[in-house]
Design a protein around this motif. Sequence first.
Motif, PDB file in Angstrom:
ATOM      1  N   ILE A 151      95.417  40.138  37.088  1.00 32.22           N
ATOM      2  CA  ILE A 151      96.173  40.896  38.167  1.00 32.22           C
ATOM      3  C   ILE A 151      95.847  40.176  39.626  1.00 32.22           C
ATOM      4  O   ILE A 151      95.152  39.388  39.490  1.00 32.22           O
ATOM      5  CB  ILE A 151      95.687  42.334  38.118  1.00 32.22           C
ATOM      6  N   ASP A 181     104.067  31.539  28.308  1.00 33.83           N
ATOM      7  CA  ASP A 181     105.312  31.804  29.075  1.00 33.83           C
ATOM      8  C   ASP A 181     106.400  32.347  27.960  1.00 33.83           C
ATOM      9  O   ASP A 181     106.773  31.150  27.495  1.00 33.83           O
ATOM     10  CB  ASP A 181     105.705  30.934  30.205  1.00 33.83           C
ATOM     11  N   SER A 191     101.235  35.910  29.483  1.00 29.91           N
ATOM     12  CA  SER A 191     100.289  36.341  29.051  1.00 29.91           C
ATOM     13  C   SER A 191      99.140  35.237  28.851  1.00 29.91           C
ATOM     14  O   SER A 191      99.395  33.868  28.930  1.00 29.91           O
ATOM     15  CB  SER A 191     100.474  37.032  27.696  1.00 29.91           C
ATOM     16  N   THR A 235      90.424  42.897  31.954  1.00 29.25           N
ATOM     17  CA  THR A 235      91.398  42.560  33.016  1.00 29.25           C
ATOM     18  C   THR A 235      90.705  41.946  34.148  1.00 29.25           C
ATOM     19  O   THR A 235      89.604  42.390  34.674  1.00 29.25           O
ATOM     20  CB  THR A 235      92.074  43.888  33.436  1.00 29.25           C
ATOM     21  N   ARG A 269      94.056  40.112  30.685  1.00 26.45           N
ATOM     22  CA  ARG A 269      95.126  40.364  31.481  1.00 26.45           C
ATOM     23  C   ARG A 269      94.793  39.848  33.179  1.00 26.45           C
ATOM     24  O   ARG A 269      93.369  40.172  33.359  1.00 26.45           O
ATOM     25  CB  ARG A 269      95.470  41.899  31.562  1.00 26.45           C
ATOM     26  N   SER A 271      99.417  37.948  35.160  1.00 28.87           N
ATOM     27  CA  SER A 271      99.986  38.552  33.885  1.00 28.87           C
ATOM     28  C   SER A 271     101.303  39.596  33.908  1.00 28.87           C
ATOM     29  O   SER A 271     101.430  40.264  34.917  1.00 28.87           O
ATOM     30  CB  SER A 271      99.009  39.411  32.918  1.00 28.87           C
ATOM     31  N   THR A 272     102.308  39.264  33.323  1.00 25.91           N
ATOM     32  CA  THR A 272     103.597  40.045  33.313  1.00 25.91           C
ATOM     33  C   THR A 272     104.002  39.950  31.986  1.00 25.91           C
ATOM     34  O   THR A 272     103.297  40.034  30.836  1.00 25.91           O
ATOM     35  CB  THR A 272     104.744  39.245  34.167  1.00 25.91           C
ATOM     36  N   GLU A 273     105.242  40.882  31.897  1.00 29.54           N
ATOM     37  CA  GLU A 273     105.751  40.884  30.220  1.00 29.54           C
ATOM     38  C   GLU A 273     105.929  39.682  29.849  1.00 29.54           C
ATOM     39  O   GLU A 273     105.968  39.388  28.718  1.00 29.54           O
ATOM     40  CB  GLU A 273     106.973  41.857  30.374  1.00 29.54           C
ATOM     41  N   GLU A 274     106.417  38.709  30.659  1.00 28.18           N
ATOM     42  CA  GLU A 274     106.818  37.142  29.984  1.00 28.18           C
ATOM     43  C   GLU A 274     105.501  36.409  30.071  1.00 28.18           C
ATOM     44  O   GLU A 274     105.218  35.301  29.229  1.00 28.18           O
ATOM     45  CB  GLU A 274     107.792  36.734  31.062  1.00 28.18           C
TER      46      GLU A 274
END
Length: 128
Positions: A128, A58, A104, A25, A126, A99-102
């Motif tokens: 942030i 995406d 990476s 991260t 990841r 980074s999100t669920e969609e």
Amino acid sequence: MILRKYMSLLGIGSAHIDLILPKETYVVGEHINGYFLIKGGMIDQQLRRIDCELMMSDQLKGIEKIIDTRMIFTSKRIQSEELYKISFTLKLPTTIPVSTEEISYCFKTKLTFDEGVESIDQDIIRII
């Protein structure tokens, strides 16, 4: 010896690469310092280059985009079973989305030889 050479040309027992990162991260704009670990295979192989791309995927838009690239040209000969380290540094852009669920991110690394199959590595990170 000839059998081992032909096997490595097909990718069996050839040298391979691994990008070693200190963590998974990172913060937007952070410097990433790691190294490439190259492990020699069954026979000596002549390296040509290392390509490492930071990729953003995406899922919502269905796209994959190259964010940054590092390319190292080398004429290093990797001996059988030898371990070889090359330092790696990259500064994450301050303008990329987190980074999100969609969304990476991953590093795709490719080791190219004068002869034989390329070695490929992928490391997910990841942001942030």
